[in-house]
Every structure is written in C-alpha cells, then in structure tokens.
Design a protein around this motif. Structure first.
Motif, PDB file in Angstrom:
ATOM      1  N   LEU A  87      -4.795   3.134   5.873  1.00 20.27           N
ATOM      2  CA  LEU A  87      -5.169   2.048   4.973  1.00 20.27           C
ATOM      3  C   LEU A  87      -5.133   0.753   5.776  1.00 20.27           C
ATOM      4  CD1 LEU A  87      -3.912   4.361   3.051  1.00 20.27           C
ATOM      5  CD2 LEU A  87      -3.786   2.544   1.359  1.00 20.27           C
TER       6      LEU A  87
ATOM      7  N   PHE B  18       0.834  -1.204   0.000  1.00 23.75           N
ATOM      8  CA  PHE B  18       0.000   0.000   0.000  1.00 23.75           C
ATOM      9  C   PHE B  18       0.871   1.257   0.000  1.00 23.75           C
ATOM     10  CE2 PHE B  18      -4.047  -1.819   2.282  1.00 23.75           C
ATOM     11  CZ  PHE B  18      -4.457  -2.394   1.091  1.00 23.75           C
TER      12      PHE B  18
ATOM     13  N   VAL C 117     -10.320   2.659   3.977  1.00 13.84           N
ATOM     14  CA  VAL C 117      -9.428   3.802   3.762  1.00 13.84           C
ATOM     15  C   VAL C 117     -10.044   4.960   4.532  1.00 13.84           C
ATOM     16  CG1 VAL C 117      -8.484   5.434   2.084  1.00 13.84           C
ATOM     17  CG2 VAL C 117      -8.679   2.997   1.491  1.00 13.84           C
TER      18      VAL C 117
ATOM     19  N   PHE D  30       1.050   4.067  -2.931  1.00 14.63           N
ATOM     20  CA  PHE D  30       0.593   5.420  -2.640  1.00 14.63           C
ATOM     21  C   PHE D  30       1.511   6.457  -3.283  1.00 14.63           C
ATOM     22  CE2 PHE D  30       0.570   9.300  -0.120  1.00 14.63           C
ATOM     23  CZ  PHE D  30      -0.783   9.564   0.036  1.00 14.63           C
TER      24      PHE D  30
ATOM     25  N   VAL E 135      -5.732  -0.706  -3.439  1.00 13.63           N
ATOM     26  CA  VAL E 135      -6.353  -1.618  -2.477  1.00 13.63           C
ATOM     27  C   VAL E 135      -6.435  -3.048  -2.999  1.00 13.63           C
ATOM     28  CG1 VAL E 135      -8.418  -2.089  -1.113  1.00 13.63           C
ATOM     29  CG2 VAL E 135      -7.618   0.269  -1.382  1.00 13.63           C
TER      30      VAL E 135
ATOM     31  N   SER F  19      -6.351  -3.257   5.637  1.00  9.26           N
ATOM     32  CA  SER F  19      -6.782  -4.309   4.704  1.00  9.26           C
ATOM     33  C   SER F  19      -7.621  -5.396   5.349  1.00  9.26           C
ATOM     34  CB  SER F  19      -5.543  -4.965   4.075  1.00  9.26           C
ATOM     35  OG  SER F  19      -4.714  -5.544   5.079  1.00  9.26           O
TER      36      SER F  19
ATOM     37  N   TRP G  52      -7.391   4.188  -6.957  1.00  5.89           N
ATOM     38  CA  TRP G  52      -7.313   3.811  -5.553  1.00  5.89           C
ATOM     39  C   TRP G  52      -7.937   2.435  -5.314  1.00  5.89           C
ATOM     40  CZ3 TRP G  52      -5.749   5.504  -0.689  1.00  5.89           C
ATOM     41  CH2 TRP G  52      -4.964   6.657  -0.687  1.00  5.89           C
TER      42      TRP G  52
END
Length: 338
Positions: free
Chosen positions: A292, A169, A304, A173, A196, A294, A191
């Motif tokens: 973030l 992630f 998020v 980013f 993700v 998961s 995004w």
C-alpha cells in the motif's frame, strides 16, 4: 514563496528551519565573527577590547531598522503587516521578477505540484470510484486516479504524512470487515474508502496537527509525536528499525522479504518500509504480500499491489520502478497490532 529578506524560493527548496539559503552563509559568518569578538574581549582588558574593523563594517549589508529597538520589538516588527507592506511596496517598484516554478533539486519533502481544477473538489473525491485491476507480470495492482494521493487529495499540493498513513493503512487492513481483494476484480468500496481514502485523509490531518513545516517521520517518532495516532491504532509492538535491501542478497536476512515472513509468523504484523524518506507498508498474508503506497506517481495517485510469495522480488522491482528509485537500500520496521 517570498521570504522577509526579499529572496524568493520554491517551498520545497527551503530547508526545515525555513532559513534563506542565500542569507544563511553570511549570517553564520557574522555570528562566528561576533562570537570571536566576544571571546577575545573576555581574554583582554577593558582598554584593549577587540572590535570589528571599519573595513569589516563596510563589507556588511546594511538593513534599515527602527532605532533603539529591542530584540522582542524587532521580532514583532519583522513579522508584522507593516514589514510585509514595506516588502510588497519595494518589490512592486522593481521590474517583474520571474519566480521559480519548480524545485531546483530533488528534496525528500518535495511533492509534485498539481494545479487545482474542478475535478479536484471534495465532492469528486467522494464520488463512487471503480478501481480496476491491472497486471504487470506476476504483480496485480490497483492504481488510483491522480487526485487520490497523500499529496493531491482534496486539492493539496504536497504532504510528508506517509509514515502516519502507512500505520493507519495497517490498522485498517486488520478491521473485521476487510476482505482480501480478488486479483481479477475491482477493489471493493471498503478498500477504496475505508482503507485508502480514509487512511490518507486521517494521516494528513494528523501530520498537519503535529508540524507546520515540511518534515518526515520515522515509525517510532510518529507514534511518540501523536497521541491521536495512538488512540486510533491502539496498542502496538514496534520492532527495531533495520537496514534492508529490496533486491536478493547473499544473506537472506539482508533482504526485505525475510522480514515479511517474520511478520506473517507473528500475526497481525506489517512491515513499514522507508526508502529515501518515502514510507510504504507491506502486509503479508498466507496468499501473498500486499503493498500500500499513498504517494503521487506522475499521472496516477495511490497504489495497491499484490503478488504471491514466490514472486516477492518481482513486486519489489515493480515498486522500485514506479517510484523511480535509483537505490535499493532502505529500512524496515515490523509493527504488530495487538
């Protein structure tokens, strides 16, 4: 799952060495007894060797084993189809035995079990998804459907890949085509998919390639374990793993936001945070801080979230609440992506 000893457990109730919790104690006692017998024998003459008493032998559980079998042959036998068939036929001769359907404790490697359905197919995951923003006080968050989390994506029923995913992630980013989301708009497809979905899929794949048993990884351990992960994220500078609180402390350096500001000052740096073996990443920007996460969250999947700097502890309070954490002390590792 049913072990070779016939005992049945939920997967998450088995420790990392996959040893039966019921058999473990008598096995340890047996090993200790054999060691003591051997050591006693070394200290005595051949005429006075100490052996187990008949009473001890009678107390042991007897297991029928093929005669004159070597250690190698025994290992092969107990992992063979012949032994599996013997276990099945023996168990099937009993009355129906209800197997456990839920873990009997909160284990760090346990993830919510999600029943497979038609909506959990790969084609559904790859269908264009609109992730609308929601607001909780000064926190804006985008909540993914339950099928998009590290534990449920593409029909999975568990994952401990969160540290690998958090690092991916972070790398994604900082990609040139990634823009900061507007708090009043849905997440862009960049995004949704590039960060993700792709991050979760890649992280799970790397995790599956480095371990076949449920276990967790710290930041340095993940980087040292997987060359694939290093090839993807490139050169990094990893700071020390430090204990921090997610609530305000008298000493500001004891709270997590202090390390966000350090990361922002350094540039291209994220704060990988671990609490109760769950890893997430906080990414500081000039506008505020992104979270973030998961993991699976009950009826929803990955999350998020964003808040402005002055509301940092409100974001941490929201994070603690959605994960159901009772504790506030974790560890932070700042990682710079060079």
């Amino acid at each position: 799952m049913r072990l070779a000893c016939f005992h049945c457990f939920h997967q998450s109730c088995i420790s990392s060495h996959d040893c039966c919790p019921i058999c473990l104690v008598p096995l340890k006692k047996k090993v200790e007894k054999l060691v003591n017998t051997f050591n006693t024998g070394l200290l005595t003459s051949n005429d006075t060797l100490a052996f187990e008493s008949n009473e001890d032998i009678q107390e042991e559980e007897r297991i029928s084993t093929p005669a004159a079998m070597s250690v190698t042959e025994a290992q092969s036998f107990y992992s063979s189809a012949e032994w599996a068939t013997k276990v099945d036929s023996t168990v099937n001769s009993y009355a129906a035995i209800p197997l456990p359907s839920h873990p009997n404790h909160n284990h760090s490697s346990a993830q919510p079990t999600v029943h497979e359905s038609n909506s959990n197919t790969p084609s559904h995951v790859l269908t264009p998804i609109t992730i609308q923003p929601y607001h909780n006080g000064n926190v804006t968050y985008w909540s993914f459907p339950h099928i998009i989390s590290q534990s449920t994506i593409l029909g999975r029923t568990g994952s401990n890949a969160c540290t690998f995913i958090a690092l991916l992630f972070s790398k994604m980013f900082f990609s040139p085509n990634v823009n900061i989301p507007a708090t009043g708009s849905p997440l862009s497809q960049t995004w949704v998919y590039q960060i993700v979905v792709q991050g979760i899929l890649a992280g799970n794949s790397i995790y599956d390639s480095v371990t076949s048993i449920p276990r967790t990884f710290g930041v340095l351990e993940a980087l040292q374990t997987s060359s694939v992960l290093n090839n993807i994220i490139g050169n990094t500078t990893v700071g020390p793993e430090l204990p921090v609180s997610i609530v305000p402390e008298t000493n500001p350096t004891a709270s997590l936001p202090y390390y966000w500001r350090q990361a922002l000052a350094k540039g291209r740096t994220t704060s990988v945070f671990i609490l109760r073996s769950n890893t997430v990443v906080f990414i500081p920007t000039t506008q505020g801080v992104f979270l973030l996460d998961s993991h699976f969250h009950g009826n929803s999947g990955a999350q998020v979230a964003f808040t402005e700097w002055q509301h940092s502890f409100e974001l941490l309070s929201w994070y603690k609440r959605i994960n159901g954490f009772q504790y506030t002390l974790g560890t932070v590792t700042n990682v710079t992506f060079n």
